[in-house]
Design an enzyme around this catalytic site. Structure first.
Site, PDB file in Angstrom:
ATOM      1  N   GLN A  86      -0.458 -66.084  29.635  1.00  0.00           N
ATOM      2  CA  GLN A  86      -1.123 -66.622  30.524  1.00  0.00           C
ATOM      3  C   GLN A  86      -1.770 -68.114  29.626  1.00  0.00           C
ATOM      4  O   GLN A  86      -2.419 -67.637  28.957  1.00  0.00           O
ATOM      5  CB  GLN A  86      -2.060 -65.923  31.209  1.00  0.00           C
ATOM      6  CG  GLN A  86      -2.955 -66.582  32.192  1.00  0.00           C
ATOM      7  CD  GLN A  86      -2.005 -66.857  33.446  1.00  0.00           C
ATOM      8  OE1 GLN A  86      -1.033 -66.122  34.028  1.00  0.00           O
ATOM      9  NE2 GLN A  86      -2.040 -68.228  33.892  1.00  0.00           N
ATOM     10  N   ASP A  93       8.860 -68.145  32.887  1.00  0.00           N
ATOM     11  CA  ASP A  93       7.918 -69.314  33.443  1.00  0.00           C
ATOM     12  C   ASP A  93       8.963 -70.454  33.238  1.00  0.00           C
ATOM     13  O   ASP A  93       8.417 -71.563  33.598  1.00  0.00           O
ATOM     14  CB  ASP A  93       6.799 -69.462  32.273  1.00  0.00           C
ATOM     15  CG  ASP A  93       5.402 -68.807  33.089  1.00  0.00           C
ATOM     16  OD1 ASP A  93       5.623 -68.658  33.981  1.00  0.00           O
ATOM     17  OD2 ASP A  93       4.665 -68.364  32.120  1.00  0.00           O
ATOM     18  N   LYS A 136      -0.226 -61.614  39.756  1.00  0.00           N
ATOM     19  CA  LYS A 136       1.010 -61.383  39.302  1.00  0.00           C
ATOM     20  C   LYS A 136       1.381 -59.812  39.327  1.00  0.00           C
ATOM     21  O   LYS A 136       2.478 -59.218  39.500  1.00  0.00           O
ATOM     22  CB  LYS A 136       1.296 -62.040  37.736  1.00  0.00           C
ATOM     23  CG  LYS A 136       1.347 -63.581  37.967  1.00  0.00           C
ATOM     24  CD  LYS A 136       1.255 -64.240  36.576  1.00  0.00           C
ATOM     25  CE  LYS A 136       1.354 -65.756  36.783  1.00  0.00           C
ATOM     26  NZ  LYS A 136       0.944 -66.650  35.672  1.00  0.00           N
TER      27      LYS A 136
END
Ligand code: NAD
Length: 287
Positions: free
Chosen positions: A97, A120, A53
């Site tokens: 995460q 997200d 990322k």
């Protein structure tokens, strides 16, 4: 005839190029988009995802803030960091995460991220808006599935789409997004009685099971589109999807490989969500 192989690397490169152009416009107007990524603990797979990322951010001209917290970080400490990032006007996207160490409450962490920075697309507010067809951050992997179908000009409206898997991060949102695109959607899962017969009627198959070779060629309608979300590590270390790719490509009309299919799309959609968030914050929203 062999299926068209849908190239996730090519499509994700196209999306990232668009994201980079829009990020540059943000930077020229005021500042570059900014994504804050929180990693708790030292799970090797999570470390790889976070590194990827970060690299994608660099390639797109997005500022990447990384917060690596020790595995024994207290819930309150993690929530305090999220609160600080929520209130930082220079941060456009926040993601934590997953999975988190078992003493941390993932739902509470997801809920703590401000919906307008939830790139997200996991916050219940964004999940609800997605279901209601409202403007919101769409979850990256399912959004990537739709993007691939559109890029390849595979018709969705009026088609029968069968999603195998009903997880909150892939199966359910993929079904919701296909419905939003006017497909007739069936969701199959571990308790589905007639899975093989159902998949056989699909124009579009989205496999998100997490089992190698779960979808075999005899389950497919000739000419259908197969999007393989699965990422499975085989005993020999190789990666495989959920679909028996070698045999399925002889029946399907179009199919994604693993690796090089849906995988790269997830990060590309994350970059695009971060750019959109920055555009909204900087008053230059394009939609
Ligand atoms: P999950 O384990 O949460 O969900 C799997 C789903 O498969 C469940 O809903 C279950 O009902 C269904 N299932 C399990 N066994 C079944 C059976 N025998 N018959 C029918 N359905 C069955 O997994 P997930 O998080 O949705 O991920 C699915 C796969 O996608 C995994 O391989 C994962 O690694 C991969 N994945 C890829 C990306 C990406 O970026 N490409 C992102 C997320 C997940």
């Amino acid at each position: 005839m062999s299926a068209k192989i849908i190239d996730g690397k090519e499509i994700s490169a196209f999306i990232k190029q668009q994201a980079a152009g829009r990020a540059a416009a943000c930077a020229a107007a005021e500042r570059a988009p900014c994504l804050a990524v929180i990693l708790v603990g030292d799970d090797p797979a999570s470390q790889v995802y976070v590194r990827n990322k970060h690299r994608a951010c660099e390639a797109c001209g997005i500022t990447s803030l990384q917060f690596a917290l020790p595995a024994d970080t207290a819930q309150a400490e993690l929530l305090a960091l999220i609160d600080r990032l929520n209130n930082d006007a220079g941060v456009d996207g926040i993601l934590c995460q997953l999975p988190l160490p078992s003493h941390l409450n993932e739902d509470a962490v997801t809920d703590a991220i401000a919906p307008e920075k939830d790139v997200d697309g996991f916050h219940p507010v964004n999940v609800g808006k997605m279901l209601a067809g409202k403007d919101c951050f769409l979850p990256c992997t399912p959004a990537g599935v739709i993007e691939m179908l559109k890029y390849e000009k595979i018709p969705i409206a009026g088609k029968h789409a069968v999603v195998i898997g009903r997880s909150n991060i892939v199966g359910k949102p993929a079904a919701a997004l296909l419905l939003r695109e006017n497909a007739t959607v069936t969701v199959c899962h571990s308790r589905t009685a007639d899975l093989k017969e159902t998949v056989k009627t699909a124009d579009i198959v989205v496999a998100a099971v997490g089992r190698p070779c779960f979808v075999t060629a005899d389950m497919l309608k000739p000419g259908c589109a197969v999007i393989d979300v699965g990422i499975n590590r085989l005993a020999d270390g190789a990666l495989a999807g959920d679909v028996d790719f070698a045999a399925a490509k002889e029946i399907a009309g179009a199919i994604t490989p693993v690796p090089g299919g849906v995988g790269p799309m997830t990060i590309a959609m994350l970059m695009m969500n971060t750019v959109k968030s920055a555009e909204a914050r900087l008053g230059m929203r394009k939609g």
